[in-house]
Write an enzyme that holds these catalytic residues in place. Structure first.
Site, PDB file in Angstrom:
ATOM      1  N   CYS A  71      -6.307  -7.508  -5.374  1.00 33.63           N
ATOM      2  CA  CYS A  71      -5.947  -8.413  -6.463  1.00 33.63           C
ATOM      3  C   CYS A  71      -7.146  -9.256  -6.890  1.00 33.63           C
ATOM      4  O   CYS A  71      -7.334  -9.509  -8.083  1.00 33.63           O
ATOM      5  CB  CYS A  71      -4.769  -9.275  -6.052  1.00 33.63           C
ATOM      6  SG  CYS A  71      -3.277  -8.272  -5.795  1.00 33.63           S
ATOM      7  N   HIS A  96       1.509  -5.205  -6.440  1.00 34.07           N
ATOM      8  CA  HIS A  96       1.472  -6.607  -6.039  1.00 34.07           C
ATOM      9  C   HIS A  96       1.801  -7.470  -7.252  1.00 34.07           C
ATOM     10  O   HIS A  96       1.600  -7.063  -8.404  1.00 34.07           O
ATOM     11  CB  HIS A  96       0.084  -6.975  -5.528  1.00 34.07           C
ATOM     12  CG  HIS A  96      -0.238  -6.402  -4.190  1.00 34.07           C
ATOM     13  ND1 HIS A  96      -1.217  -6.924  -3.382  1.00 34.07           N
ATOM     14  CD2 HIS A  96       0.269  -5.340  -3.518  1.00 34.07           C
ATOM     15  CE1 HIS A  96      -1.288  -6.215  -2.264  1.00 34.07           C
ATOM     16  NE2 HIS A  96      -0.396  -5.253  -2.327  1.00 34.07           N
ATOM     17  N   CYS A 106      -5.239 -10.900  -2.142  1.00 35.28           N
ATOM     18  CA  CYS A 106      -5.842  -9.903  -1.254  1.00 35.28           C
ATOM     19  C   CYS A 106      -7.090  -9.319  -1.935  1.00 35.28           C
ATOM     20  O   CYS A 106      -7.362  -9.621  -3.097  1.00 35.28           O
ATOM     21  CB  CYS A 106      -4.825  -8.801  -0.963  1.00 35.28           C
ATOM     22  SG  CYS A 106      -4.533  -7.716  -2.380  1.00 35.28           S
ATOM     23  N   GLU A 145       0.270 -10.022  -8.525  1.00 36.47           N
ATOM     24  CA  GLU A 145      -0.872 -10.302  -9.392  1.00 36.47           C
ATOM     25  C   GLU A 145      -1.170  -9.131 -10.319  1.00 36.47           C
ATOM     26  O   GLU A 145      -1.464  -9.332 -11.508  1.00 36.47           O
ATOM     27  CB  GLU A 145      -2.136 -10.592  -8.555  1.00 36.47           C
ATOM     28  CG  GLU A 145      -2.013 -11.774  -7.633  1.00 36.47           C
ATOM     29  CD  GLU A 145      -1.611 -11.425  -6.210  1.00 36.47           C
ATOM     30  OE1 GLU A 145      -2.144 -12.049  -5.278  1.00 36.47           O
ATOM     31  OE2 GLU A 145      -0.759 -10.526  -6.016  1.00 36.47           O
TER      32      GLU A 145
END
Length: 168
Positions: free
Chosen positions: A88, A55, A85, A57
């Site tokens: 993260c 992801h 999410c 992040e």
């Protein structure tokens, strides 16, 4: 930090989101900021690398860790185009980040206050400040464009597969 500066950093996160978009990844981008300087950047690469942890992040946090030579990001702020999410948010808590600033809300998986709020749960030994809605419209727009295009591509593929099957 002034609103103008926050918008600048969110635009940098949007540039990262565009990189993901250009690679047919869900267009989410993130930057980690320390003392007004970007020390980490990331965009989604989950599909390309077939890695659920790639992801935006996580990539930005890893780059910031490397930049500082430390897993602790106590004075850092993360700017991300979509509400984080659970994975993260967990990474931000574990990195002891000061703050997260996000653009668009994620009603299905957002854990910075929409679906749930992991980042400010007092049961953890660290909480992360949350600021929401910075350049929200721009952040939503790139996601909406992406998913509209994805639906159109999927529809076209189905039609082509149906035509190929009929011509056999």
């Amino acid at each position: 930090m002034e609103l103008q500066e926050k918008e600048f950093f969110m635009r940098e996160a949007l540039k990262e989101a565009q990189k993901a978009y250009d690679q047919e990844e869900v267009p989410i981008g993130a930057v980690v900021v320390l003392n007004g300087e970007i020390i980490g950047r990331g965009h989604n690469l989950r599909e390309k690398e077939q890695d659920a942890t790639l992801h935006a992040e996580i990539k930005a946090i890893r780059q910031a860790n490397q930049h500082l030579g430390s897993w602790r990001l106590e004075d850092c702020e993360l700017f991300v185009t979509l509400e984080p999410c659970p994975m993260c948010s967990g990474a931000m808590i574990l990195a002891r980040m000061k703050k997260v600033v996000f653009g668009a809300f994620d009603p299905k998986a957002g854990t910075a206050g929409t679906f749930m709020n992991l980042l400010q749960d007092s049961r953890f030994n660290h909480q992360v400040e949350v600021e929401q809605g910075i350049l929200e419209d721009e952040c939503k727009e790139i996601l909406q464009q992406f998913f509209k295009g994805l639906r159109e591509r999927n529809k076209k593929r189905k039609q082509e597969a149906k035509q190929a099957q009929q011509s056999e």
